[in-house]
Design an enzyme around this catalytic site. Structure first.
Site, PDB file in Angstrom:
ATOM      1  N   ILE A  14       0.828  -1.215   0.000  1.00  0.00           N
ATOM      2  CA  ILE A  14       0.000   0.000   0.000  1.00  0.00           C
ATOM      3  C   ILE A  14       0.864   1.267   0.000  1.00  0.00           C
ATOM      4  O   ILE A  14       0.479   2.280  -0.596  1.00  0.00           O
ATOM      5  CB  ILE A  14      -1.007  -0.009   1.183  1.00  0.00           C
ATOM      6  CG1 ILE A  14      -2.144   0.966   0.911  1.00  0.00           C
ATOM      7  CG2 ILE A  14      -0.345   0.290   2.516  1.00  0.00           C
ATOM      8  CD1 ILE A  14      -2.941   0.671  -0.330  1.00  0.00           C
ATOM      9  N   SER A  36      11.932   1.533   6.927  1.00  0.00           N
ATOM     10  CA  SER A  36      11.603   0.224   6.373  1.00  0.00           C
ATOM     11  C   SER A  36      12.748  -0.723   6.678  1.00  0.00           C
ATOM     12  O   SER A  36      13.919  -0.344   6.563  1.00  0.00           O
ATOM     13  CB  SER A  36      11.418   0.332   4.859  1.00  0.00           C
ATOM     14  OG  SER A  36      11.504  -0.953   4.272  1.00  0.00           O
ATOM     15  N   ARG A  37      12.396  -1.955   7.029  1.00  0.00           N
ATOM     16  CA  ARG A  37      13.435  -2.932   7.310  1.00  0.00           C
ATOM     17  C   ARG A  37      14.092  -3.414   6.028  1.00  0.00           C
ATOM     18  O   ARG A  37      15.191  -3.930   6.043  1.00  0.00           O
ATOM     19  CB  ARG A  37      12.818  -4.119   8.066  1.00  0.00           C
ATOM     20  CG  ARG A  37      12.174  -3.703   9.370  1.00  0.00           C
ATOM     21  CD  ARG A  37      11.198  -4.727   9.860  1.00  0.00           C
ATOM     22  NE  ARG A  37      10.294  -5.158   8.800  1.00  0.00           N
ATOM     23  CZ  ARG A  37       9.472  -6.190   8.893  1.00  0.00           C
ATOM     24  NH1 ARG A  37       9.439  -6.891   9.994  1.00  0.00           N
ATOM     25  NH2 ARG A  37       8.684  -6.511   7.881  1.00  0.00           N
ATOM     26  N   LYS A  90      -5.842   1.562   7.498  1.00  0.00           N
ATOM     27  CA  LYS A  90      -6.953   0.790   8.031  1.00  0.00           C
ATOM     28  C   LYS A  90      -6.552  -0.685   8.103  1.00  0.00           C
ATOM     29  O   LYS A  90      -5.697  -1.096   7.323  1.00  0.00           O
ATOM     30  CB  LYS A  90      -8.236   0.960   7.217  1.00  0.00           C
ATOM     31  CG  LYS A  90      -8.101   0.773   5.700  1.00  0.00           C
ATOM     32  CD  LYS A  90      -7.727  -0.529   5.081  1.00  0.00           C
ATOM     33  CE  LYS A  90      -8.399  -1.791   5.450  1.00  0.00           C
ATOM     34  NZ  LYS A  90      -7.962  -2.928   4.595  1.00  0.00           N
ATOM     35  N   ASP A 168     -10.006  -7.980   6.256  1.00  0.00           N
ATOM     36  CA  ASP A 168      -9.085  -6.897   5.857  1.00  0.00           C
ATOM     37  C   ASP A 168      -9.705  -6.105   4.701  1.00  0.00           C
ATOM     38  O   ASP A 168      -9.834  -4.888   4.795  1.00  0.00           O
ATOM     39  CB  ASP A 168      -7.693  -7.443   5.508  1.00  0.00           C
ATOM     40  CG  ASP A 168      -6.773  -6.317   5.046  1.00  0.00           C
ATOM     41  OD1 ASP A 168      -6.291  -5.553   5.892  1.00  0.00           O
ATOM     42  OD2 ASP A 168      -6.582  -6.178   3.826  1.00  0.00           O
TER      43      ASP A 168
END
Ligand code: NAP
Length: 308
Positions: A14, A36-37, A90, A168
């Site tokens: 997303i 971010s990893r 969300k 979801d």
């Protein structure tokens, strides 16, 4: 007006598909960093974790949390405590009650907490709400069926507790429903279909009602191949209203009233900029409460194991 400096946290589907282009296309907001990893963007400050970003990063005003729901509460609390406004993807959390302390913290800290419901920003949703307002409604039927392998490839978190499984996407339908029908709605029954090897449902059927007994049924399914459906049909005294394509198209009273390209995330960032200007929050937990109630009332059936 100085642009709101936003850092994206969690650089998955997303963040790439929607947040990056929406930030680029919205006045009053700019991307300032990424946590971010696994990923970075050329020319942009990058940090492995939110903690590193807050400690060592450039000045930012806000974070957009694009991580899975199970880890967002702690991230939101840390960001607000560091004086940042927070946009939550969300669903706003992995449980309903974990949001209460966040709402209180944001209010005490004078920071914005924005729990986004992107589907409410789809182009046909407000026209549908306005069209329905004077009408007598007889029933509502929701069909939200998509192929999980296409839309959520390899997303193991979605099958874990708190990942919501088929809710979801299903919660997007509930976010639209609770916007176009503003009266309180509640779940009366639910069937939840759990794959034998997973902790979250792959399909669900819900019955809902309002205080006057309006019948609402919803079918959510992650096993859909072929045509996908993100449709809500409302029977009224002026004929049916059909909201399709996740809220992109509206046919009502026999006429096509809206058929538009979606710009949901630009709407979300526009709203975020507005909210932060007055340090206001916008957290509506209604769709999440309906999902929680579906889990409470749901009759569980075990179905075929699901492999990605
Ligand atoms: P995703 O592709 O799995 O991306 C989530 C990202 O969060 C991962 O790439 C990872 O980013 C990070 N992450 C994953 N597990 C983590 C953990 N345990 N701790 C910290 N970070 C972790 O998922 P997504 O589809 O982008 O969904 C993220 C949220 O957006 C969900 O709540 C979903 O409902 C919502 N959403 C998704 C869509 C969609 O179409 N996919 C649409 C609207 C809303 P790094 O590797 O960069 O750290």
């Amino acid at each position: 007006m100085t642009a709101l400096r936003v850092a994206i946290v969690g650089f998955g589907k997303i963040a790439r598909d929607q947040h990056i282009p929406a930030i680029g296309a919205t006045d009053g907001v700019k991307l300032a960093a990424i946590a971010s990893r696994n990923a970075s963007l050329p020319g942009l400050p990058h940090f492995s974790t939110l903690e590193e970003l807050l400690r060592d990063g450039p000045p930012i005003d806000a974070v957009a949390l694009c991580t899975p729901p199970q880890v967002r509460r702690a991230q939101a609390a840390a960001a607000i405590a560091a004086g940042k406004h927070v946009m939550l993807e969300k669903p706003p959390g992995a449980s309903v009650s974990e949001l209460d302390p966040l709402i209180a913290l944001a209010a005490r800290s004078g920071r914005t907490l924005f729990a986004t419901w992107h589907s409410r920003f789809a182009p046909a949703v407000e026209p549908a709400r306005r069209w329905l307002t004077p009408r007598r409604i007889a029933s509502v039927s929701i069909s939200w069926k998509e192929d999980v392998r296409v839309w959520h490839p390899g997303q193991s978190w979605i099958w874990e507790p708190g990942g919501l499984g088929v809710f979801d996407p299903g919660i997007n339908a509930l976010s639209i429903l609770t916007r176009i029908l503003p009266q309180p709605l509640f779940v009366t029954a639910a069937e939840l279909y759990f794959p034998a090897n997973r902790e979250a449902p792959i399909a669900a059927r819900l019955s809902l009602a309002d205080a006057a007994g309006l019948p609402i049924d919803a079918a959510f399914d992650f096993r859909q191949t072929g045509p996908q459906s993100w449709d809500i049909r409302v029977e009224t005294d002026a004929g049916p209203l059909e909201l399709s394509g996740g809220g992109a198209r509206l046919v009502a009273g026999g006429e096509v009233l809206v058929d538009a390209a979606e710009t949901e995330y630009r709407g979300l960032y526009g709203r975020f900029v507005e909210l932060t200007a007055t340090e206001a929050s916008d957290v509506d937990l209604t769709p999440l409460r309906l999902v929680a109630d579906a889990f409470m009332l749901g009759r569980r059936q075990i179905v075929e194991a699901f492999e990605d």
